[in-house]
Design an enzyme around this catalytic site. Sequence first.
Site, PDB file in Angstrom:
ATOM      1  CD  GLU A  33      -2.951  -0.854  -0.133  1.00  0.00           C
ATOM      2  OE1 GLU A  33      -2.986   0.255  -0.715  1.00  0.00           O
ATOM      3  OE2 GLU A  33      -3.587  -1.842  -0.528  1.00  0.00           O
ATOM      4  CE1 TYR A 116      -6.695   3.088  -0.695  1.00  0.00           C
ATOM      5  CE2 TYR A 116      -4.365   3.080  -0.107  1.00  0.00           C
ATOM      6  CZ  TYR A 116      -5.436   2.519  -0.764  1.00  0.00           C
ATOM      7  OH  TYR A 116      -5.263   1.352  -1.466  1.00  0.00           O
ATOM      8  CG  ASP A 134      -8.191   4.534  -4.668  1.00  0.00           C
ATOM      9  OD1 ASP A 134      -9.436   4.529  -4.769  1.00  0.00           O
ATOM     10  OD2 ASP A 134      -7.456   3.839  -5.398  1.00  0.00           O
TER      11      ASP A 134
END
Length: 349
Positions: A33, A116, A134
Amino acid sequence: MHFIEEIIAWYLINKRDLPWRNTRDPYIIWLSEIILQQTRVEQGLPYFERFLDRYPTIAHFAAANEDEILNLWQGLGYYSRGRNMHKTSKIVMEEYGGYFPNRYDDLLKLKGVGEYTAAAISSFSAGEAKAVVDGNVFRLLSRFFGLRDVINSPQGKRAFTELANEVINKHDPGTSNQAMMEFGAKVCKPRNPDCIVCPLNQQCFALRNDMITVLPVKKKAQRPRPRYFNYIVVLSRDSILLSKRRAKDIWENLYEFPLFESDKILDVIELIGRPDFVSAFGEEVTILSVHGPAKHQLSHQTIHAQFVVIEAHKLQNVDQMGWHFVALDELPNIAQPKIIFSFLRNFLH
DNA sequence: AAAGCGGGGGG
DNA sequence: CCCCCAGCTTT
């Protein structure tokens, strides 16, 4: 079928086989991520493989030093991600006993982990019902529901996060989140989305109102500012003079050549007469060659860089300047900005 | 709220 | 050339 069920149904048939989707290990998901922040999957994928190969666990990662991590990060951009990962890995070792946290509230405290990323890790790893928001999700929600708030403003982000948390499938939040992003990336694309084959085209607000090119609404960024970098290249036998960037500026903690910044493109004669140049290299300098200026475009700055290769007969203050000669065969182990790396590749061959 | 922070790819 | 990409931090 409802909105999210339709998205998930499409996802289960059409999803890509991506390595970070085959695990619930929060460390591995964190790695992926952070790498994928503001980064295309295709660009980040090889970096993910290299990082996981080099650091199979958080303990391996925490045992590395920052230079090594930045070196592996080289070329990916937004280097604060690498620096923050280094800090976070040590905190996870010390404060979480080496067990990477997987709860949203814990994750949010970590350096480099925002809303996020905390939502992504907690939903994929622990099934927590936090919606990821996102670029893909902004676009999909904005178009389908006709939400016109400005996406790159704090208020807009709040509005979209609220909507995303209303539509999330609480039965399987991880799959729900993956499905939203994959659908946004592959069907509801920024330009030329595949509305013809979209399973939601009948109910899509933007398509029905001919607003596909208008939504999502985003405030434009300001123009990049120009900067002029004069790099001094000094070779000495099998080593080269390098300097580590320290300021809160682009490329923090990466290595470059001794830099003299100016407010315009500088003539070489002008450059070697500058007091700061003279105090470092002396008056007697031989210009061997000049390369550039080359243009290097960042999102927010346009760098005009020229490379002046010199032979310095009296190097006075190299140490005080924080410059160091580095062996050429060490260069692969040193993190350099793209523009330095590209120059060296040409220059040394 | 706005600015700063990379580099690559697509239209 | 401009915009966008599995955003976050600092001011």
